[in-house]
Scaffold this motif. Structure first.
Motif, PDB file in Angstrom:
ATOM      1  N   SER A 190       4.968  15.322   3.057  1.00  0.00           N
ATOM      2  CA  SER A 190       4.814  14.918   1.657  1.00  0.00           C
ATOM      3  C   SER A 190       5.769  13.756   1.376  1.00  0.00           C
ATOM      4  CB  SER A 190       5.126  16.089   0.732  1.00  0.00           C
ATOM      5  OG  SER A 190       6.512  16.393   0.772  1.00  0.00           O
ATOM      6  N   SER A 191       5.507  13.065   0.300  1.00  0.00           N
ATOM      7  CA  SER A 191       6.350  11.938  -0.089  1.00  0.00           C
ATOM      8  C   SER A 191       7.807  12.377  -0.260  1.00  0.00           C
ATOM      9  CB  SER A 191       5.822  11.331  -1.389  1.00  0.00           C
ATOM     10  OG  SER A 191       6.670  10.326  -1.854  1.00  0.00           O
ATOM     11  N   LEU A 192       8.016  13.473  -0.956  1.00  0.00           N
ATOM     12  CA  LEU A 192       9.374  13.971  -1.184  1.00  0.00           C
ATOM     13  C   LEU A 192      10.061  14.357   0.130  1.00  0.00           C
ATOM     14  CD1 LEU A 192      11.508  14.635  -3.275  1.00  0.00           C
ATOM     15  CD2 LEU A 192      10.514  16.908  -3.483  1.00  0.00           C
ATOM     16  N   PHE A 193       9.316  15.000   1.032  1.00  0.00           N
ATOM     17  CA  PHE A 193       9.875  15.381   2.323  1.00  0.00           C
ATOM     18  C   PHE A 193      10.312  14.140   3.108  1.00  0.00           C
ATOM     19  CE2 PHE A 193       9.220  15.949   6.894  1.00  0.00           C
ATOM     20  CZ  PHE A 193      10.104  16.984   7.150  1.00  0.00           C
ATOM     21  N   LEU A 194       9.439  13.137   3.184  1.00  0.00           N
ATOM     22  CA  LEU A 194       9.765  11.921   3.939  1.00  0.00           C
ATOM     23  C   LEU A 194      10.961  11.192   3.338  1.00  0.00           C
ATOM     24  CD1 LEU A 194       6.163  10.572   4.625  1.00  0.00           C
ATOM     25  CD2 LEU A 194       7.681  11.746   6.234  1.00  0.00           C
ATOM     26  N   LYS A 195      11.000  11.114   2.023  1.00  0.00           N
ATOM     27  CA  LYS A 195      12.113  10.422   1.368  1.00  0.00           C
ATOM     28  C   LYS A 195      13.433  11.160   1.558  1.00  0.00           C
ATOM     29  CE  LYS A 195       9.403   8.251  -2.278  1.00  0.00           C
ATOM     30  NZ  LYS A 195       9.151   8.234  -3.732  1.00  0.00           N
ATOM     31  N   TYR A 235       0.810  -1.208   0.000  1.00  0.00           N
ATOM     32  CA  TYR A 235       0.000   0.000   0.000  1.00  0.00           C
ATOM     33  C   TYR A 235       0.848   1.265   0.000  1.00  0.00           C
ATOM     34  CZ  TYR A 235      -3.638  -3.313   1.119  1.00  0.00           C
ATOM     35  OH  TYR A 235      -4.484  -4.375   1.098  1.00  0.00           O
ATOM     36  N   MET A 236       2.119   1.144   0.221  1.00  0.00           N
ATOM     37  CA  MET A 236       2.972   2.326   0.259  1.00  0.00           C
ATOM     38  C   MET A 236       3.096   2.962  -1.129  1.00  0.00           C
ATOM     39  SD  MET A 236       3.514   2.686   3.321  1.00  0.00           S
ATOM     40  CE  MET A 236       4.925   3.462   4.006  1.00  0.00           C
ATOM     41  N   ASP A 237       3.073   2.153  -2.195  1.00  0.00           N
ATOM     42  CA  ASP A 237       3.143   2.718  -3.546  1.00  0.00           C
ATOM     43  C   ASP A 237       1.930   3.596  -3.823  1.00  0.00           C
ATOM     44  OD1 ASP A 237       5.546   1.456  -4.100  1.00  0.00           O
ATOM     45  OD2 ASP A 237       4.574  -0.314  -4.955  1.00  0.00           O
ATOM     46  N   GLU A 238       0.759   3.134  -3.391  1.00  0.00           N
ATOM     47  CA  GLU A 238      -0.457   3.921  -3.591  1.00  0.00           C
ATOM     48  C   GLU A 238      -0.387   5.226  -2.799  1.00  0.00           C
ATOM     49  OE1 GLU A 238      -0.439   0.692  -2.929  1.00  0.00           O
ATOM     50  OE2 GLU A 238      -1.596  -0.290  -4.492  1.00  0.00           O
ATOM     51  N   ALA A 239       0.094   5.153  -1.573  1.00  0.00           N
ATOM     52  CA  ALA A 239       0.233   6.361  -0.754  1.00  0.00           C
ATOM     53  C   ALA A 239       1.200   7.338  -1.414  1.00  0.00           C
ATOM     54  CB  ALA A 239       0.719   6.001   0.650  1.00  0.00           C
ATOM     55  N   ASP A 240       2.272   6.805  -1.986  1.00  0.00           N
ATOM     56  CA  ASP A 240       3.267   7.639  -2.652  1.00  0.00           C
ATOM     57  C   ASP A 240       2.649   8.369  -3.842  1.00  0.00           C
ATOM     58  OD1 ASP A 240       5.673   8.796  -3.337  1.00  0.00           O
ATOM     59  OD2 ASP A 240       6.657   6.932  -3.888  1.00  0.00           O
ATOM     60  N   LEU A 241       1.850   7.659  -4.627  1.00  0.00           N
ATOM     61  CA  LEU A 241       1.256   8.250  -5.824  1.00  0.00           C
ATOM     62  C   LEU A 241       0.059   9.154  -5.539  1.00  0.00           C
ATOM     63  CD1 LEU A 241       1.407   5.142  -8.179  1.00  0.00           C
ATOM     64  CD2 LEU A 241       2.846   7.176  -8.284  1.00  0.00           C
ATOM     65  N   LEU A 242      -0.747   8.792  -4.553  1.00  0.00           N
ATOM     66  CA  LEU A 242      -2.020   9.483  -4.358  1.00  0.00           C
ATOM     67  C   LEU A 242      -2.029  10.495  -3.212  1.00  0.00           C
ATOM     68  CD1 LEU A 242      -4.361   6.403  -4.846  1.00  0.00           C
ATOM     69  CD2 LEU A 242      -3.791   8.172  -6.513  1.00  0.00           C
ATOM     70  N   GLY A 243      -1.150  10.322  -2.245  1.00  0.00           N
ATOM     71  CA  GLY A 243      -1.215  11.161  -1.054  1.00  0.00           C
ATOM     72  C   GLY A 243      -0.473  12.474  -1.184  1.00  0.00           C
ATOM     73  N   ASP A 244      -1.151  13.577  -0.804  1.00  0.00           N
ATOM     74  CA  ASP A 244      -0.474  14.874  -0.717  1.00  0.00           C
ATOM     75  C   ASP A 244       0.379  14.917   0.547  1.00  0.00           C
ATOM     76  OD1 ASP A 244      -1.632  15.816  -3.040  1.00  0.00           O
ATOM     77  OD2 ASP A 244      -3.360  16.633  -1.990  1.00  0.00           O
ATOM     78  N   LYS A 245      -0.203  14.477   1.640  1.00  0.00           N
ATOM     79  CA  LYS A 245       0.498  14.353   2.922  1.00  0.00           C
ATOM     80  C   LYS A 245       0.356  12.907   3.380  1.00  0.00           C
ATOM     81  CE  LYS A 245       1.414  18.744   3.622  1.00  0.00           C
ATOM     82  NZ  LYS A 245       2.725  19.261   3.571  1.00  0.00           N
TER      83      LYS A 245
END
Length: 142
Positions: free
Chosen positions: A25-30, A1-11
């Protein structure tokens, strides 16, 4: 489910044991919690390699067979000569996966150029590079 969160989630918020561990955000966490980039190399099973005592020099004098494990060690040495704080994620015959730190991104073009230029001598059949995934972030913080 992490791929979906990465693609769909703003936060994205990650919880573990009922507690909020991080949010952003995905970029911030990464960028803050990730492991950088992953370099995957597919290696030949064996290679007739010219050898003169210096295993880092692909242009050697004598010829001897090298296994994919030997090739992996030579390649690891080459990579760590350029990016000293990289680490081996996995190393099995035929495949080498290394983690490269995000702060060394300026050296990646030189590294990839070197590996591609000497791919035949080093027994590299293919390579790919990917940014850390949200799953990597999740595994690191839980």
């Amino acid at each position: 489910y992490m791929d979906e969160a990465d693609l769909l989630g703003d936060k994205i918020a990650i919880m573990s044991d009922g507690r909020l561990k991080c949010r952003g955000s995905s970029l911030f966490l990464k960028s803050r919690l990730g492991v950088g980039y992953t370099l995957s190399l597919s290696l030949s099973r064996s290679l007739q390699h010219r050898h003169s005592g210096n295993t880092r020099d692909p242009n050697n004098a004598q010829s001897q067979p090298l296994s994919s494990v030997d090739l992996g060690v030579i390649i690891c040495d080459r990579i760590t000569d350029l990016i000293s704080d990289c680490e081996i994620a996995s190393f099995v015959p035929g495949e080498l996966v290394m983690r490269l730190p995000l702060h060394e991104i300026g050296l990646f073009p030189q590294l990839l150029r070197d590996l591609e230029t000497h791919s035949k001598q080093l027994g590299i059949r293919g390579m790919s590079m990917a940014l850390t995934t949200l799953e990597d972030v999740f595994m690191r913080i839980t």
